[in-house]
Design a protein around this motif. Structure first.
Motif, PDB file in Angstrom:
ATOM      1  N   PHE A  17     -15.208  -2.983  -7.684  1.00 24.48           N
ATOM      2  CA  PHE A  17     -14.389  -4.087  -7.217  1.00 24.48           C
ATOM      3  C   PHE A  17     -14.723  -4.440  -5.772  1.00 24.48           C
ATOM      4  CE2 PHE A  17     -11.475  -2.487 -10.536  1.00 24.48           C
ATOM      5  CZ  PHE A  17     -11.257  -3.669 -11.216  1.00 24.48           C
ATOM      6  N   THR A  18     -14.815  -5.726  -5.508  1.00 23.20           N
ATOM      7  CA  THR A  18     -14.850  -6.177  -4.127  1.00 23.20           C
ATOM      8  C   THR A  18     -13.407  -6.345  -3.656  1.00 23.20           C
ATOM      9  OG1 THR A  18     -14.830  -8.520  -4.721  1.00 23.20           O
ATOM     10  CG2 THR A  18     -16.979  -7.422  -4.592  1.00 23.20           C
ATOM     11  N   PHE A  19     -13.238  -6.616  -2.379  1.00 21.88           N
ATOM     12  CA  PHE A  19     -11.899  -6.809  -1.818  1.00 21.88           C
ATOM     13  C   PHE A  19     -11.175  -7.964  -2.518  1.00 21.88           C
ATOM     14  CE2 PHE A  19      -9.432  -9.080   1.573  1.00 21.88           C
ATOM     15  CZ  PHE A  19      -8.346  -8.219   1.567  1.00 21.88           C
ATOM     16  N   ARG A  20     -11.848  -9.085  -2.687  1.00 22.71           N
ATOM     17  CA  ARG A  20     -11.211 -10.252  -3.311  1.00 22.71           C
ATOM     18  C   ARG A  20     -10.896  -9.998  -4.777  1.00 22.71           C
ATOM     19  NH1 ARG A  20     -14.252 -15.643  -0.837  1.00 22.71           N
ATOM     20  NH2 ARG A  20     -13.652 -15.272   1.350  1.00 22.71           N
ATOM     21  N   GLU A  21     -11.773  -9.285  -5.457  1.00 19.92           N
ATOM     22  CA  GLU A  21     -11.507  -8.964  -6.864  1.00 19.92           C
ATOM     23  C   GLU A  21     -10.302  -8.045  -6.998  1.00 19.92           C
ATOM     24  OE1 GLU A  21     -16.008  -9.203  -8.794  1.00 19.92           O
ATOM     25  OE2 GLU A  21     -15.259  -7.310  -7.938  1.00 19.92           O
ATOM     26  N   ALA A  22     -10.186  -7.076  -6.105  1.00 17.39           N
ATOM     27  CA  ALA A  22      -9.066  -6.142  -6.162  1.00 17.39           C
ATOM     28  C   ALA A  22      -7.736  -6.855  -5.948  1.00 17.39           C
ATOM     29  CB  ALA A  22      -9.237  -5.047  -5.112  1.00 17.39           C
ATOM     30  N   LEU A  23      -7.741  -7.897  -5.117  1.00 20.84           N
ATOM     31  CA  LEU A  23      -6.504  -8.632  -4.837  1.00 20.84           C
ATOM     32  C   LEU A  23      -5.968  -9.369  -6.058  1.00 20.84           C
ATOM     33  CD1 LEU A  23      -7.167 -10.160  -1.291  1.00 20.84           C
ATOM     34  CD2 LEU A  23      -5.645  -8.267  -1.882  1.00 20.84           C
ATOM     35  N   ARG A  24      -6.799  -9.523  -7.087  1.00 22.28           N
ATOM     36  CA  ARG A  24      -6.370 -10.236  -8.289  1.00 22.28           C
ATOM     37  C   ARG A  24      -6.054  -9.293  -9.437  1.00 22.28           C
ATOM     38  NH1 ARG A  24     -10.853 -13.516  -6.680  1.00 22.28           N
ATOM     39  NH2 ARG A  24     -12.142 -12.570  -8.303  1.00 22.28           N
ATOM     40  N   THR A  25      -6.031  -7.995  -9.174  1.00 21.27           N
ATOM     41  CA  THR A  25      -5.792  -7.031 -10.246  1.00 21.27           C
ATOM     42  C   THR A  25      -4.336  -6.583 -10.276  1.00 21.27           C
ATOM     43  OG1 THR A  25      -6.493  -5.243  -8.773  1.00 21.27           O
ATOM     44  CG2 THR A  25      -8.160  -6.186 -10.237  1.00 21.27           C
ATOM     45  N   ARG A  26      -3.894  -6.213 -11.456  1.00 22.34           N
ATOM     46  CA  ARG A  26      -2.476  -5.931 -11.677  1.00 22.34           C
ATOM     47  C   ARG A  26      -1.932  -4.746 -10.887  1.00 22.34           C
ATOM     48  NH1 ARG A  26       0.213  -4.500 -17.541  1.00 22.34           N
ATOM     49  NH2 ARG A  26       2.277  -3.901 -16.760  1.00 22.34           N
ATOM     50  N   PRO A  27      -2.631  -3.592 -10.832  1.00 25.85           N
ATOM     51  CA  PRO A  27      -2.055  -2.468 -10.083  1.00 25.85           C
ATOM     52  C   PRO A  27      -1.770  -2.805  -8.627  1.00 25.85           C
ATOM     53  CG  PRO A  27      -3.821  -1.683 -11.481  1.00 25.85           C
ATOM     54  CD  PRO A  27      -3.875  -3.179 -11.527  1.00 25.85           C
ATOM     55  N   LEU A  28      -2.720  -3.476  -7.976  1.00 25.76           N
ATOM     56  CA  LEU A  28      -2.530  -3.801  -6.569  1.00 25.76           C
ATOM     57  C   LEU A  28      -1.406  -4.827  -6.395  1.00 25.76           C
ATOM     58  CD1 LEU A  28      -3.320  -3.481  -3.643  1.00 25.76           C
ATOM     59  CD2 LEU A  28      -5.045  -5.256  -3.962  1.00 25.76           C
ATOM     60  N   LEU A  29      -1.384  -5.842  -7.238  1.00 24.79           N
ATOM     61  CA  LEU A  29      -0.319  -6.843  -7.150  1.00 24.79           C
ATOM     62  C   LEU A  29       1.045  -6.210  -7.386  1.00 24.79           C
ATOM     63  CD1 LEU A  29      -1.968  -9.858  -9.037  1.00 24.79           C
ATOM     64  CD2 LEU A  29      -1.572  -9.625  -6.570  1.00 24.79           C
ATOM     65  N   THR A  30       1.091  -5.218  -8.261  1.00 24.52           N
ATOM     66  CA  THR A  30       2.361  -4.529  -8.530  1.00 24.52           C
ATOM     67  C   THR A  30       2.818  -3.733  -7.311  1.00 24.52           C
ATOM     68  OG1 THR A  30       1.788  -4.338 -10.877  1.00 24.52           O
ATOM     69  CG2 THR A  30       3.541  -2.914 -10.062  1.00 24.52           C
ATOM     70  N   VAL A  31       1.901  -2.985  -6.713  1.00 22.98           N
ATOM     71  CA  VAL A  31       2.264  -2.201  -5.523  1.00 22.98           C
ATOM     72  C   VAL A  31       2.677  -3.119  -4.374  1.00 22.98           C
ATOM     73  CG1 VAL A  31       1.402  -0.597  -3.767  1.00 22.98           C
ATOM     74  CG2 VAL A  31       0.803  -0.250  -6.163  1.00 22.98           C
ATOM     75  N   ILE A  32       1.944  -4.227  -4.192  1.00 28.29           N
ATOM     76  CA  ILE A  32       2.290  -5.178  -3.141  1.00 28.29           C
ATOM     77  C   ILE A  32       3.656  -5.799  -3.407  1.00 28.29           C
ATOM     78  CG2 ILE A  32       1.709  -7.435  -2.177  1.00 28.29           C
ATOM     79  CD1 ILE A  32      -1.229  -6.648  -2.348  1.00 28.29           C
ATOM     80  N   GLY A  33       3.909  -6.149  -4.676  1.00 29.69           N
ATOM     81  CA  GLY A  33       5.210  -6.707  -5.027  1.00 29.69           C
ATOM     82  C   GLY A  33       6.335  -5.733  -4.769  1.00 29.69           C
ATOM     83  N   PHE A  34       6.096  -4.474  -5.112  1.00 27.61           N
ATOM     84  CA  PHE A  34       7.096  -3.427  -4.857  1.00 27.61           C
ATOM     85  C   PHE A  34       7.365  -3.276  -3.371  1.00 27.61           C
ATOM     86  CE2 PHE A  34       7.084   1.024  -3.323  1.00 27.61           C
ATOM     87  CZ  PHE A  34       8.424   1.324  -3.559  1.00 27.61           C
ATOM     88  N   LYS A  35       6.305  -3.131  -2.580  1.00 24.92           N
ATOM     89  CA  LYS A  35       6.487  -2.891  -1.152  1.00 24.92           C
ATOM     90  C   LYS A  35       7.096  -4.100  -0.447  1.00 24.92           C
ATOM     91  CE  LYS A  35       4.704  -0.062   1.364  1.00 24.92           C
ATOM     92  NZ  LYS A  35       3.958   0.612   2.438  1.00 24.92           N
ATOM     93  N   SER A  36       6.669  -5.297  -0.836  1.00 21.70           N
ATOM     94  CA  SER A  36       7.198  -6.501  -0.205  1.00 21.70           C
ATOM     95  C   SER A  36       8.687  -6.647  -0.480  1.00 21.70           C
ATOM     96  CB  SER A  36       6.446  -7.737  -0.719  1.00 21.70           C
ATOM     97  OG  SER A  36       5.074  -7.655  -0.407  1.00 21.70           O
ATOM     98  N   THR A  37       9.105  -6.305  -1.696  1.00 23.03           N
ATOM     99  CA  THR A  37      10.524  -6.407  -2.068  1.00 23.03           C
ATOM    100  C   THR A  37      11.339  -5.274  -1.449  1.00 23.03           C
ATOM    101  OG1 THR A  37       9.877  -7.416  -4.179  1.00 23.03           O
ATOM    102  CG2 THR A  37      12.120  -6.564  -4.009  1.00 23.03           C
ATOM    103  N   PHE A  38      10.845  -4.058  -1.586  1.00 24.29           N
ATOM    104  CA  PHE A  38      11.574  -2.892  -1.084  1.00 24.29           C
ATOM    105  C   PHE A  38      11.705  -2.924   0.429  1.00 24.29           C
ATOM    106  CE2 PHE A  38      12.932   1.502  -0.896  1.00 24.29           C
ATOM    107  CZ  PHE A  38      13.482   1.729  -2.160  1.00 24.29           C
ATOM    108  N   ALA A  39      10.752  -3.593   1.088  1.00 25.23           N
ATOM    109  CA  ALA A  39      10.787  -3.661   2.551  1.00 25.23           C
ATOM    110  C   ALA A  39      12.011  -4.403   3.062  1.00 25.23           C
ATOM    111  CB  ALA A  39       9.521  -4.345   3.065  1.00 25.23           C
ATOM    112  N   PHE A  40      12.574  -5.308   2.248  1.00 24.11           N
ATOM    113  CA  PHE A  40      13.793  -6.008   2.644  1.00 24.11           C
ATOM    114  C   PHE A  40      14.988  -5.051   2.730  1.00 24.11           C
ATOM    115  CE2 PHE A  40      11.432  -9.788   1.541  1.00 24.11           C
ATOM    116  CZ  PHE A  40      11.960 -10.763   2.374  1.00 24.11           C
ATOM    117  N   ALA A  41      14.828  -3.854   2.155  1.00 29.11           N
ATOM    118  CA  ALA A  41      15.947  -2.904   2.118  1.00 29.11           C
ATOM    119  C   ALA A  41      15.687  -1.631   2.916  1.00 29.11           C
ATOM    120  CB  ALA A  41      16.238  -2.521   0.661  1.00 29.11           C
ATOM    121  N   TYR A  42      14.425  -1.252   3.034  1.00 32.09           N
ATOM    122  CA  TYR A  42      14.059   0.068   3.551  1.00 32.09           C
ATOM    123  C   TYR A  42      14.632   0.361   4.934  1.00 32.09           C
ATOM    124  CZ  TYR A  42      10.922   3.670   5.463  1.00 32.09           C
ATOM    125  OH  TYR A  42      10.410   4.783   6.057  1.00 32.09           O
TER     126      TYR A  42
END
Length: 220
Positions: free
Chosen positions: A2-27
């Protein structure tokens, strides 16, 4: 693979980013507002300041211990369990008013909060071990960067709610809501087994393409 741009379009990374972005509003909400809350229920300024110190100290210890546990029990499983405990702590926040109970709650919150900054990069590394090292660092950097808005806006939102209501009760529910939403997002991440199968399939396809290209070149 994977290149950097390819990784940004993959599900595991998007899931972790979604989790951290959401959880950060509470942490950070508990960190930021616990001193004011403690003073509001009758603790002295020194006792309220102690509660924040306990969170910080417990967080340092938690990062070490939780990291050791993650090595044995699995990083993703450990992260989910740690964040469930944080959510429970926030749920209990406004129901606890005595000095001892507040200090104990701060120790629990701080300890398990140590998993939020430390475990997601390890999860990313587990899923993206085939990413070039430079790209992997970029991916982890994006992961940290995208939690910044929530870290800034979350405590501000809870402060505004407190100003309107005169209580942290609604703020604790909002905080718990963001945490639950983050956990729901994290629970959708594909298993490492299914991800490895997808990676292997991708590698096989690339090998087939290379073989076909070489065959075509040889004919020419």
């Amino acid at each position: 693979i994977f290149t950097f741009r390819e990784a940004l379009r993959t599900r595991p990374l998007l899931t972790v980013i979604g989790f951290k972005s959401t959880f950060a509003f509470a942490y950070l909400n508990f960190f930021v507002h616990i001193v004011a809350y403690a003073e509001g229920v009758g603790l002295t300024k020194d006792e309220a300041a102690l509660s924040l110190s306990l969170i910080g100290g417990a967080s340092v210890l938690g990062r070490v211990v939780i990291g050791i546990v993650a090595d044995r029990a699995g990083t993703l499983r450990t992260l989910i369990c740690s964040m469930i405990v944080l959510t429970a702590c926030v749920g209990l926040w406004t129901f606890i008013t005595s000095k001892i109970s507040i200090l104990i709650l701060c120790c629990f919150y701080g300890f398990f909060a140590g998993g939020f900054p430390s475990l997601p990069p390890s999860i990313i590394a587990e899923y993206y071990s085939d990413v070039a090292s430079k790209s992997l660092f970029q991916v982890i950097g994006v992961n940290f960067f995208l939690e910044t808005p929530g870290a800034i806006l979350g405590p501000t939102l809870i402060g505004l709610v407190y100003d309107e209501t005169g209580s942290y009760e609604a703020g604790s529910y909002i905080t718990a809501g963001f945490m639950i939403l983050g956990l729901v997002i994290l629970s959708t991440i594909p298993t490492t087994e299914s991800w490895e199968m997808m990676i292997q399939s991708k590698m096989n396809e690339e090998e087939e393409v290379d073989v076909n290209v070489n065959t075509s070149n040889s004919k020419l």
